[in-house]
Design a protein around this motif. Structure first.
Motif, PDB file in Angstrom:
ATOM      1  N   ILE A 276      -9.379  17.615   3.479  1.00 13.74           N
ATOM      2  CA  ILE A 276      -8.738  16.576   4.301  1.00 13.74           C
ATOM      3  C   ILE A 276      -8.546  15.299   3.482  1.00 13.74           C
ATOM      4  CG2 ILE A 276      -9.074  15.072   6.317  1.00 13.74           C
ATOM      5  CD1 ILE A 276     -10.530  17.433   7.638  1.00 13.74           C
ATOM      6  N   ASN A 277      -9.601  14.895   2.742  1.00 11.48           N
ATOM      7  CA  ASN A 277      -9.477  13.709   1.878  1.00 11.48           C
ATOM      8  C   ASN A 277      -8.301  13.848   0.925  1.00 11.48           C
ATOM      9  OD1 ASN A 277     -11.689  12.400   2.886  1.00 11.48           O
ATOM     10  ND2 ASN A 277     -13.094  13.119   1.289  1.00 11.48           N
ATOM     11  N   THR A 278      -8.189  15.022   0.293  1.00  6.64           N
ATOM     12  CA  THR A 278      -7.139  15.249  -0.693  1.00  6.64           C
ATOM     13  C   THR A 278      -5.765  15.037  -0.078  1.00  6.64           C
ATOM     14  OG1 THR A 278      -8.555  16.920  -1.693  1.00  6.64           O
ATOM     15  CG2 THR A 278      -6.260  16.887  -2.376  1.00  6.64           C
ATOM     16  N   VAL A 279      -5.541  15.703   1.082  1.00  6.25           N
ATOM     17  CA  VAL A 279      -4.217  15.616   1.701  1.00  6.25           C
ATOM     18  C   VAL A 279      -3.946  14.189   2.165  1.00  6.25           C
ATOM     19  CG1 VAL A 279      -2.769  16.458   3.576  1.00  6.25           C
ATOM     20  CG2 VAL A 279      -4.233  18.041   2.336  1.00  6.25           C
ATOM     21  N   GLU A 280      -4.953  13.540   2.775  1.00  2.00           N
ATOM     22  CA  GLU A 280      -4.727  12.179   3.277  1.00  2.00           C
ATOM     23  C   GLU A 280      -4.389  11.212   2.141  1.00  2.00           C
ATOM     24  OE1 GLU A 280      -7.398  12.197   7.368  1.00  2.00           O
ATOM     25  OE2 GLU A 280      -8.080  11.017   5.642  1.00  2.00           O
ATOM     26  N   ILE A 281      -5.172  11.275   1.061  1.00  2.00           N
ATOM     27  CA  ILE A 281      -4.919  10.356  -0.050  1.00  2.00           C
ATOM     28  C   ILE A 281      -3.564  10.665  -0.695  1.00  2.00           C
ATOM     29  CG2 ILE A 281      -5.696   9.662  -2.358  1.00  2.00           C
ATOM     30  CD1 ILE A 281      -8.558  10.014  -1.398  1.00  2.00           C
ATOM     31  N   ALA A 282      -3.286  11.961  -0.877  1.00  2.00           N
ATOM     32  CA  ALA A 282      -2.033  12.329  -1.533  1.00  2.00           C
ATOM     33  C   ALA A 282      -0.828  11.911  -0.695  1.00  2.00           C
ATOM     34  CB  ALA A 282      -2.004  13.829  -1.803  1.00  2.00           C
ATOM     35  N   VAL A 283      -0.898  12.123   0.623  1.00  2.00           N
ATOM     36  CA  VAL A 283       0.245  11.771   1.475  1.00  2.00           C
ATOM     37  C   VAL A 283       0.460  10.255   1.472  1.00  2.00           C
ATOM     38  CG1 VAL A 283       1.060  11.709   3.867  1.00  2.00           C
ATOM     39  CG2 VAL A 283       0.171  13.829   2.906  1.00  2.00           C
ATOM     40  N   LEU A 284      -0.651   9.495   1.554  1.00  2.00           N
ATOM     41  CA  LEU A 284      -0.513   8.036   1.499  1.00  2.00           C
ATOM     42  C   LEU A 284       0.115   7.602   0.180  1.00  2.00           C
ATOM     43  CD1 LEU A 284      -3.857   6.830   3.110  1.00  2.00           C
ATOM     44  CD2 LEU A 284      -1.552   6.411   3.961  1.00  2.00           C
ATOM     45  N   LYS A 285      -0.279   8.278  -0.904  1.00  2.00           N
ATOM     46  CA  LYS A 285       0.294   7.924  -2.207  1.00  2.00           C
ATOM     47  C   LYS A 285       1.776   8.276  -2.263  1.00  2.00           C
ATOM     48  CE  LYS A 285      -3.609   8.162  -5.389  1.00  2.00           C
ATOM     49  NZ  LYS A 285      -4.147   8.878  -6.544  1.00  2.00           N
ATOM     50  N   ILE A 286       2.156   9.422  -1.687  1.00  2.00           N
ATOM     51  CA  ILE A 286       3.561   9.820  -1.717  1.00  2.00           C
ATOM     52  C   ILE A 286       4.400   8.812  -0.934  1.00  2.00           C
ATOM     53  CG2 ILE A 286       5.194  11.544  -0.852  1.00  2.00           C
ATOM     54  CD1 ILE A 286       3.107  13.688  -1.549  1.00  2.00           C
ATOM     55  N   LEU A 287       3.909   8.422   0.259  1.00  2.00           N
ATOM     56  CA  LEU A 287       4.694   7.511   1.103  1.00  2.00           C
ATOM     57  C   LEU A 287       4.813   6.126   0.472  1.00  2.00           C
ATOM     58  CD1 LEU A 287       3.476   8.541   4.667  1.00  2.00           C
ATOM     59  CD2 LEU A 287       5.567   9.209   3.463  1.00  2.00           C
ATOM     60  N   THR A 288       3.672   5.572  -0.018  1.00  2.00           N
ATOM     61  CA  THR A 288       3.763   4.256  -0.657  1.00  2.00           C
ATOM     62  C   THR A 288       4.561   4.357  -1.951  1.00  2.00           C
ATOM     63  OG1 THR A 288       1.623   4.677  -1.688  1.00  2.00           O
ATOM     64  CG2 THR A 288       1.619   3.309   0.284  1.00  2.00           C
ATOM     65  N   GLY A 289       4.426   5.490  -2.622  1.00  2.00           N
ATOM     66  CA  GLY A 289       5.150   5.680  -3.884  1.00  2.00           C
ATOM     67  C   GLY A 289       6.645   5.796  -3.691  1.00  2.00           C
ATOM     68  N   LEU A 290       7.048   5.993  -2.441  1.00  2.00           N
ATOM     69  CA  LEU A 290       8.470   6.076  -2.145  1.00  2.00           C
ATOM     70  C   LEU A 290       8.990   4.729  -1.644  1.00  2.00           C
ATOM     71  CD1 LEU A 290      10.250   8.648  -2.281  1.00  2.00           C
ATOM     72  CD2 LEU A 290      10.074   8.747   0.206  1.00  2.00           C
ATOM     73  N   ALA A 291       8.250   4.140  -0.670  1.00  2.00           N
ATOM     74  CA  ALA A 291       8.738   2.940   0.010  1.00  2.00           C
ATOM     75  C   ALA A 291       8.708   1.708  -0.902  1.00  2.00           C
ATOM     76  CB  ALA A 291       7.903   2.690   1.265  1.00  2.00           C
ATOM     77  N   VAL A 292       7.593   1.515  -1.619  1.00  2.00           N
ATOM     78  CA  VAL A 292       7.454   0.283  -2.397  1.00  2.00           C
ATOM     79  C   VAL A 292       8.521   0.181  -3.505  1.00  2.00           C
ATOM     80  CG1 VAL A 292       5.905  -1.062  -3.871  1.00  2.00           C
ATOM     81  CG2 VAL A 292       5.009   0.077  -1.850  1.00  2.00           C
ATOM     82  N   PRO A 293       8.716   1.236  -4.317  1.00  2.00           N
ATOM     83  CA  PRO A 293       9.735   1.118  -5.371  1.00  2.00           C
ATOM     84  C   PRO A 293      11.152   0.923  -4.823  1.00  2.00           C
ATOM     85  CG  PRO A 293       8.314   2.985  -5.803  1.00  2.00           C
ATOM     86  CD  PRO A 293       7.993   2.510  -4.423  1.00  2.00           C
ATOM     87  N   ILE A 294      11.482   1.564  -3.694  1.00  2.00           N
ATOM     88  CA  ILE A 294      12.830   1.395  -3.145  1.00  2.00           C
ATOM     89  C   ILE A 294      13.030  -0.052  -2.727  1.00  2.00           C
ATOM     90  CG2 ILE A 294      14.375   2.036  -1.255  1.00  2.00           C
ATOM     91  CD1 ILE A 294      13.107   4.821  -1.319  1.00  2.00           C
ATOM     92  N   ALA A 295      12.055  -0.598  -1.989  1.00  2.00           N
ATOM     93  CA  ALA A 295      12.163  -1.983  -1.541  1.00  2.00           C
ATOM     94  C   ALA A 295      12.244  -2.930  -2.735  1.00  2.00           C
ATOM     95  CB  ALA A 295      10.953  -2.332  -0.672  1.00  2.00           C
ATOM     96  N   PHE A 296      11.400  -2.686  -3.751  1.00  2.00           N
ATOM     97  CA  PHE A 296      11.378  -3.591  -4.895  1.00  2.00           C
ATOM     98  C   PHE A 296      12.676  -3.488  -5.702  1.00  2.00           C
ATOM     99  CE2 PHE A 296       9.832  -5.278  -8.980  1.00  2.00           C
ATOM    100  CZ  PHE A 296       9.306  -6.466  -8.506  1.00  2.00           C
ATOM    101  N   ALA A 297      13.207  -2.271  -5.823  1.00  2.00           N
ATOM    102  CA  ALA A 297      14.460  -2.102  -6.565  1.00  2.00           C
ATOM    103  C   ALA A 297      15.598  -2.823  -5.852  1.00  2.00           C
ATOM    104  CB  ALA A 297      14.784  -0.619  -6.726  1.00  2.00           C
ATOM    105  N   LEU A 298      15.600  -2.756  -4.498  1.00  2.00           N
ATOM    106  CA  LEU A 298      16.651  -3.450  -3.748  1.00  2.00           C
ATOM    107  C   LEU A 298      16.571  -4.952  -3.975  1.00  2.00           C
ATOM    108  CD1 LEU A 298      16.630  -1.489  -0.367  1.00  2.00           C
ATOM    109  CD2 LEU A 298      18.444  -1.519  -2.080  1.00  2.00           C
TER     110      LEU A 298
END
Lengths: 314, 294
Positions: free
Chosen positions: A87-109
Motif C-alpha cells: 500500500i505504501n508503495t502504490v500510495e507514494i508512487a501515485v502521489l509522485k506520478i500526479l505531482t510529477g505531472l501537474a507541477v511541471p505543466i504549470a511551471f512550463a506554462l
C-alpha cells in the motif's frame, strides 16, 4: 564486348557474395562481447530468479536447495506487514506520478509567458540542477536542512511560532518530505519537455483566437492546453509503468525505522529481507512479483500511448 | 498583433509571474547554498544554528579536514578510477554492439534477433537478489569489476548510437569498402570520427552515472577501503552507520561535526557542478532529438 561483359559480371557475383560473408562474420564477431556480457549479467539472473520458488540456502546451492512452489508468494500476500508495504508503495508512487505531472505543466506554462530570454534561461538552469545530483547528495542536504534540532526549515517554523517538525520520525511528515523533495529533484527535467512542446505550438492558432477576442487565459485553456495534450497523454501513460516504483534511492537514503510504517516500500523491503537478513528466496519472490507487474504495466502503457497519442517507442 | 501584452491585467500578471518564477528557481538552489555556507562556517556557529545563507566566522577548516582525511581521499580515488574504467568498458561494449545493429536486416541477416535479445533486458530483469548471488559466485565481491561490468553495455545508449550510425550516409561506408577496408576499419576510420559529438554526450552521462552510483558500491563491497565516494558518503554521512568502519577512528574525519559533513557532501557534488553546463546543453539537444524521432 558482350562476352567480356558476361565474363566480368560472372566474376563479380561470387566475389560480392564472398565479401558479404566475410564482412558479416566481422559483424557477428563485434557483437560477441556484448552478447556474452548480456548473457552473464542479464539472462543468467533471469534464470536464477527460480530461487523465488525455493528455500535457497547459499551453502546448498541452486541445485540442492529445497523447492517451495508458491510458498514465498503466499507468505508475502498473507502477512499484514507486507500488505502495508504494498500500500505504501502504490500510495507514494501515485502521489509522485500526479505531482510529477501537474507541477511541471504549470511551471512550463508560467515560464512560457516570460518574454525575457535571459531570465527564462537562468530559471531553467536553477530548477533542473538537482536532477543531476544523486539522492545521496540530496539526502545529505535534506538531513541537514530538515533536522529537527536546528535545521533551517525548523528554525523558520519556530520563527513563525510553530512546533519543530520531525520529518524523519513522523510517518506523515516523512511522506510530505518524500513527495516535495521528489518534486524538487525532478520537476525541472519534465518542465523542459513541456517547454519544448509549448514552443512548437502553431502561432497562427493564437492569432485566430485573438481575433475571436480570446484573452491570454482563454488562449491558454483553448489553444495551449489542447495543443500539448498529446505530450501530456504520452508522459502520463508512460508513467503508469512506475506504479510499483516508489523510488528506492530516495526512500533508502531518507528513511529511518521510525517511519517504516508509512515509508517502507517494496524495494527497500526486498533489500532488507534479502541482503541484510539473508532471506534470499523470500526477497527474490517479492522482487519477481514487482518485476512481472512492472513488465505488464509497461507493455500496457506503451499500447495506450500508441492508441491515444500515436506515440511509438519501438 | 499580440494585443494581450498591452492589457493592464496581463502586465500585472507578468510582474507577479516574474517574481514567482524567480522565487521558485531560487528555492531550488537555496538548500545547496545553505550547505555551502555551513561548510565554510566556524564549528561553533554551526552548532549554535546561526548560519543561514552566508558563512558565519568564515573558515575553510572543514574542507582542509575532509581533503586531508585518508579515508575520504582514498574513496575519492576509487570513484575517479571506477568512473574512468566504467567509461572505457562502456565505450568498448556499446560501440561494438551499436555498429552491427545499425545495419539493415537485409545487409546483416539476424540483426533483428540480436536487437530483441538486447532490448528484452530493458523490460525485464532477474532483479536484485539473483544478481547479487551471481556476483558472489563470480567472486566479484570487493572487486572494482563488480561496479563496472554489469552496466558496461547500456542498451538505451546503444539505441541512441544505433540511430546516429544509421544517419551516416551509406556511400561513405561503400567507398571505404571499395578501398579495401574491412568492417572493423570502417567503424574505426569512418563511423567513430563522425560520431564524436554523440559519443562525447553519452560518455558524459555515463561518467555522471558512475560518479553518482552508490548502491552497487554498498552491496558488492564488504570492506570500507573499497567504497567509492558516493557509498562512503551514503554510509557515513547520510546513514551514519559506523559498524562497517574498519579503519583507525583517528583517520575518520570528525563526522559528528556539521561543517565537516557539509563539506563532504559539497565535495561529492563538485564534479557534477563542474560538468553541469555541458550536461544542460547536451540534455536539451538530446530531448529535441528524441522528440523529432518520436
Amino acid at each position: 564486348m558482350a562476352v567480356s561483359q558476361t565474363a566480368s559480371s560472372a566474376k563479380v557475383k561470387p566475389a560480392k557474395t564472398k565479401w558479404r560473408m566475410e564482412t558479416n562474420w566481422g559483424l557477428h564477431a563485434m557483437l560477441l562481447p556484448g552478447v556474452l556480457i548480456t548473457i552473464v549479467f542479464c539472462y543468467v539472473p533471469m534464470v536464477g530468479i527460480a530461487i523465488a520458488f525455493q528455500n535457497f540456502k547459499p551453502w546448498l546451492g541452486f541445485f540442492n536447495s529445497p523447492w517451495l512452489g508458491l510458498g514465498n508468494f503466499e507468505r508475502f500476500f498473507t502477512s499484514s506487514s507486507s500488505v502495508n508495504v504494498l500500500i505504501n508503495t502504490v500510495e507514494i508512487a501515485v502521489l509522485k506520478i500526479l505531482t510529477g505531472l501537474a507541477v511541471p505543466i504549470a511551471f512550463a506554462l508560467l515560464l512560457n509567458e516570460i518574454r525575457v530570454p535571459r531570465l527564462k534561461k537562468t530559471v531553467q538552469t536553477m530548477v533542473y540542477l538537482p536532477h543531476f545530483l544523486s539522492w545521496v547528495i540530496l539526502a545529505g542536504i535534506l538531513k541537514d536542512v530538515l533536522a529537527v534540532d536546528g535545521g533551517i526549515v525548523n528554525r523558520m517554523v519556530s520563527f513563525f511560532g510553530g512546533d519543530p517538525i520531525f520529518f524523519f520520525g513522523d510517518g506523515n511528515w516523512f511522506r510530505v518530505a518524500v513527495i516535495v523533495s521528489n518534486v524538487w529533484k525532478e520537476f525541472g527535467f519534465s518542465t523542459i519537455v513541456y517547454l519544448a512542446a509549448l514552443t512548437a505550438v502553431d502561432t497562427a492558432l493564437y492569432e485566430a483566437a485573438m481575433i475571436d477576442g480570446a484573452g491570454r487565459w482563454k488562449q491558454t485553456v483553448h489553444v495551449t492546453l489542447p495543443s500539448i495534450m498529446p505530450i501530456i497523454v504520452v508522459m502520463f501513460t508512460l508513467s503508469l509503468g512506475n506504479v510499483l516504483n516508489a523510488g528506492f534511492d530516495q526512500i533508502y537514503n531518507l528513511y529511518t525505522p521510525m517511519v517504516y510504517d508509512k515509508g517502507d516500500i517494496i524495494d527497500t523491503f526486498v533489500y532488507r529481507t534479502a541482503i541484510v537478513q539473508a532471506n534470499m528466496s523470500y526477497g527474490a519472490a517479492v522482487g519477481l512479483f514487482k518485476s512481472v507487474v512492472a513488465l505488464v504495466l509497461i507493455l500496457v502503457s506503451y499500447k495506450l500511448a500508441d492508441k491515444f497519442a500515436n506515440y511509438r517507442i519501438f | 498583433m499580440y494585443m494581450h501584452y498591452d492589457t493592464k491585467m496581463y502586465k500585472v500578471f507578468t510582474v507577479f509571474n516574474i517574481i514567482f518564477v524567480t522565487l521558485i528557481g531560487m528555492l531550488c538552489i537555496l538548500p545547496m547554498i545553505h550547505i555551502l555556507a555551513v561548510a565554510f562556517s566556524g564549528k561553533a556557529a554551526a552548532t549554535a544554528n546561526l548560519i543561514n545563507l552566508w558563512p558565519v566566522n568564515f573558515t575553510a577548516d572543514a574542507f582542509v579536514e575532509t581533503l586531508t582525511n585518508r579515508n575520504f581521499s582514498h574513496a575519492l580515488a576509487i570513484s575517479v578510477g571506477r568512473t574512468l574504467l566504467g567509461l572505457a568498458f562502456f565505450l568498448f561494449f556499446t560501440i561494438l554492439t551499436a555498429y552491427p545493429l545499425s545495419k539493415s536486416e537485409q545487409d546483416f541477416k539476424g540483426k533483428n534477433i540480436y536487437l530483441w535479445f538486447f532490448v528484452f533486458t530493458m523490460f525485464f530483469s532477474g532483479g536484485l537478489v539473483p544478481t547479487y548471488i551471481l556476483m558472489t559466485r563470480l567472486k566479484l565481491i570487493n572487486s572494482i569489476f563488480a561496479l563496472v561490468l554489469p552496466g558496461a553495455l547500456n542498451v538505451w545508449s546503444a539505441i541512441l548510437l544505433i540511430n546516429f550510425f544509421k544517419g551516416i550516409p551509406k556511400e561513405l561506408e561503400e567507398s571505404a569498402t571499395i578501398d579495401g577496408a574491412g568492417r572493423f576499419m570502417t567503424l574505426l576510420k569512418i563511423f567513430l570520427p563522425l560520431s564524436l559529438p554523440s559519443l562525447a554526450t553519452l560518455s558524459l552521462f555515463t561518467m555522471v552515472g558512475h560518479w553518482n552510483s552508490w548502491f552497487d558500491g554498498m552491496i558488492y563491497n564488504t570492506k570500507m577501503e573499497n567504497y567509492p565516494l558516493a557509498t562512503l558518503l551514503q554510509i557515513i554521512v547520510v546513514q551514519q552507520d559506523f559498524s562497517k568502519i574498519t579503519a583507525d577512528p583517528h583517520d575518520l574525519a570528525d563526522i559528528s561535526n556539521r561543517t565537516v559533513k557539509a563539506a563532504q557532501i559539497f565535495i561529492g557534488a563538485v564534479p557534477i557542478l563542474l560538468v553541469y553546463p555541458f550536461l544542460q546543453k547536451y540534455f536539451v539537444s538530446g530531448i529535441v532529438v528524441g522528440a523529432v524521432k518520436g
